[in-house]
Write an enzyme that holds these catalytic residues in place. Structure first.
Site, PDB file in Angstrom:
ATOM      1  N   LYS A 127       0.842  -1.210   0.000  1.00  0.00           N
ATOM      2  CA  LYS A 127       0.000   0.000   0.000  1.00  0.00           C
ATOM      3  C   LYS A 127       0.869   1.248   0.000  1.00  0.00           C
ATOM      4  O   LYS A 127       0.599   2.207  -0.723  1.00  0.00           O
ATOM      5  CB  LYS A 127      -0.913  -0.003   1.234  1.00  0.00           C
ATOM      6  CG  LYS A 127      -2.072  -0.982   1.111  1.00  0.00           C
ATOM      7  CD  LYS A 127      -2.784  -1.242   2.428  1.00  0.00           C
ATOM      8  CE  LYS A 127      -3.742  -2.415   2.259  1.00  0.00           C
ATOM      9  NZ  LYS A 127      -4.295  -2.931   3.508  1.00  0.00           N
TER      10      LYS A 127
ATOM     11  N   ASP B  84     -11.516   2.146   3.832  1.00  0.00           N
ATOM     12  CA  ASP B  84     -11.837   0.717   3.687  1.00  0.00           C
ATOM     13  C   ASP B  84     -13.339   0.518   3.480  1.00  0.00           C
ATOM     14  O   ASP B  84     -13.773  -0.563   3.092  1.00  0.00           O
ATOM     15  CB  ASP B  84     -11.450  -0.044   4.968  1.00  0.00           C
ATOM     16  CG  ASP B  84     -10.084  -0.705   4.879  1.00  0.00           C
ATOM     17  OD1 ASP B  84      -9.734  -1.184   3.793  1.00  0.00           O
ATOM     18  OD2 ASP B  84      -9.394  -0.763   5.920  1.00  0.00           O
TER      19      ASP B  84
ATOM     20  N   GLN C 292      -4.971  -1.903   9.621  1.00  0.00           N
ATOM     21  CA  GLN C 292      -4.791  -3.213   8.989  1.00  0.00           C
ATOM     22  C   GLN C 292      -5.353  -4.317   9.885  1.00  0.00           C
ATOM     23  O   GLN C 292      -5.096  -4.363  11.082  1.00  0.00           O
ATOM     24  CB  GLN C 292      -3.293  -3.435   8.717  1.00  0.00           C
ATOM     25  CG  GLN C 292      -2.971  -4.717   7.979  1.00  0.00           C
ATOM     26  CD  GLN C 292      -3.511  -4.739   6.550  1.00  0.00           C
ATOM     27  OE1 GLN C 292      -3.574  -3.711   5.885  1.00  0.00           O
ATOM     28  NE2 GLN C 292      -3.921  -5.895   6.085  1.00  0.00           N
TER      29      GLN C 292
HETATM   30  N1  GUN Z   1      -6.738  -7.247   5.930  1.00  0.00           N
HETATM   31  C1  GUN Z   1      -7.040  -8.019   4.847  1.00  0.00           C
HETATM   32  N2  GUN Z   1      -7.719  -7.300   3.942  1.00  0.00           N
HETATM   33  C2  GUN Z   1      -7.870  -6.064   4.443  1.00  0.00           C
HETATM   34  C3  GUN Z   1      -8.496  -4.875   3.962  1.00  0.00           C
HETATM   35  O1  GUN Z   1      -9.070  -4.809   2.867  1.00  0.00           O
HETATM   36  N3  GUN Z   1      -8.419  -3.794   4.780  1.00  0.00           N
HETATM   37  C4  GUN Z   1      -7.802  -3.834   5.982  1.00  0.00           C
HETATM   38  N4  GUN Z   1      -7.790  -2.721   6.717  1.00  0.00           N
HETATM   39  N5  GUN Z   1      -7.225  -4.914   6.471  1.00  0.00           N
HETATM   40  C5  GUN Z   1      -7.258  -6.021   5.694  1.00  0.00           C
END
Ligand code: GUN
Length: 288
Positions: A54, A121, A98
Site C-alpha cells: 500500500k 476501507d 490493517q
Molecule cells: N486485511 C485483509 N484485507 C484487508 C483490507 O481490505 N483492509 C484492511 N484494513 N485490512 C485487511
C-alpha cells in the site's frame, strides 16, 4: 474451453495511473496532497506485505502515506487514541487500520471509531449503509476491484446469475450488495459454510465469485461451462500462493478467470488509492 485470463495486474496499473493523474490535477488546483495513514499493530507477516504494498502504491501514484507501527502489546485504548489523533489531523484524508488486529483488541470498536469521511476501507456502518442503499461514499476496496475487473473485461451482469461464495463483512456481503445494485442488475446468490448442495448452486452461476478462504475449494465440476470465475482467495500452501479456485480445472471449463496472484489482489490497492483521493477531494469540498 480455455479460459481467457483476466489480467488484474495490468488493469490495476491502469487504474493507479488514472488515480495518479487525478491526484496530480487535484494537487495543482488546491495544493493538497491526498494522504493515507495506515496503522499496523504487531507484525503479522501477511499484513506486513500488504501494508508495504500500500505504501509503495501511494508513493508511485503521488499520494502521501504514513505508516503507524504499534507493538502487538498495544492496548485497545492506545489504538483508539491514535485513531482519534488521525481523525482530528486535517492533513490525513484516509485512515486504514490493517486487519487482523491482535486478539485482545475488539476490531469492531476500533473500526467504528474511524471517522466515516476518512474510512477508506468502507468498513464503518454508515458507509456500509450508504453503499447498500446505492449512494456510496466509498466503495469497499476488494468488491469494488472485482466490479472494475468485470466492467473492464466487459462481462455482462444484467440478469446474470452471480453466485458469491463467502459471507464476510470485507468481501462476501458487500460483493453481493454491489452485484445487486441497479445498473449492475445481477441475480445474486450467497453461499456459505452451511449451504446445502453448494456444487449444484455454483453450477447454476454465470459468474462465480469465490471468497471463502479455502484453498482450491471450487473444482472444475462446480463450474458451468462458459462461466466467468473471479477468485478472491489468497492462500499460502507450502511456498505457493493459491486461490479459492482450482485454477487448472477451472481454466478448462470457464470462459474467463482471474489468476492468483495477479487477479483481484492488485485491484484492492488500486481502489484504496481511489478512495483516498476521493476522501481528500470531499474533505476539501464537503458539499461537492
Ligand atoms: N486485511 C485483509 N484485507 C484487508 C483490507 O481490505 N483492509 C484492511 N484494513 N485490512 C485487511
Amino acid at each position: 474451453m480455455n479460459a481467457k485470463v483476466i489480467d488484474g495486474k495490468r488493469i490495476a496499473e491502469q487504474t493507479r495511473e488514472h488515480v495518479g493523474q487525478a491526484a496530480r490535477e487535484f494537487r495543482e488546483k488546491t495544493g493538497i496532497v491526498a494522504h493515507l495513514a495506515a496503522v499496523l499493530v504487531g507484525n503479522d507477516p501477511a499484513s506486513e506485505v500488504y501494508v508495504r504494498n500500500k505504501e509503495k502504491a501511494c508513493e508511485k501514484a503521488g499520494l502521501a502515506s504514513t505508516l503507524h507501527r504499534l507493538p502487538a502489546t498495544t492496548t485497545q485504548q492506545e489504538l483508539l487514541d491514535l485513531v482519534a489523533l488521525l481523525n482530528a489531523n486535517k492533513d490525513v484524508h484516509g485512515i486504514l487500520v490493517q486487519l487482523p488486529l491482535p486478539r485482545h483488541i475488539d476490531s469492531t470498536t476500533v473500526l467504528d471509531a474511524i471517522h466515516p469521511t476518512k474510512d477508506v476501507d468502507a468498513f464503518h456502518p454508515e458507509n456500509v449503509g450508504l453503499m447498500l442503499q446505492g449512494r456510496p461514499r466509498f466503495l469497499p476496496c476488494t468488491p469494488a476491484g472485482v466490479m472494475k475487473l468485470l466492467e473492464v473485461t466487459q462481462v455482462p451482469t444484467a440478469g446474470q446469475h452471480a453466485v458469491v461464495i463467502g459471507r464476510s463483512d470485507i468481501v462476501g456481503k458487500p460483493m453481493a450488495a454491489l452485484l445487486l445494485q441497479k445498473g449492475v442488475d445481477a441475480t445474486v446468490t450467497v453461499c456459505h459454510s452451511r449451504t446445502k448442495n453448494i456444487g449444484a448452486v455454483c453450477r447454476e452461476a454465470d459468474i462465480i465469485i469465490a471468497a471463502l478462504g479455502i484453498p482450491e475449494f471450487v473444482r472444475g465440476e462446480m463450474i458451468k461451462p462458459g462461466a466467468v470465475v473471479i477468485d478472491v482467495g489468497i492462500n499460502r500452501v507450502g511456498d505457493k500462493l493459491v486461490g479459492d479456485v482450482h485454477y487448472a480445472e477451472a481454466c478448462a471449463v470457464a470462459s474467463a478467470i482471474t489468476p492468483v496472484p495477479g487477479g483481484v489482489g492488485p485491484m484492492t490497492i488500486a481502489m484504496l488509492l481511489q478512495n483516498t483521493l476521493k476522501a481528500a477531494q470531499s474533505l476539501y469540498n464537503p458539499a461537492g
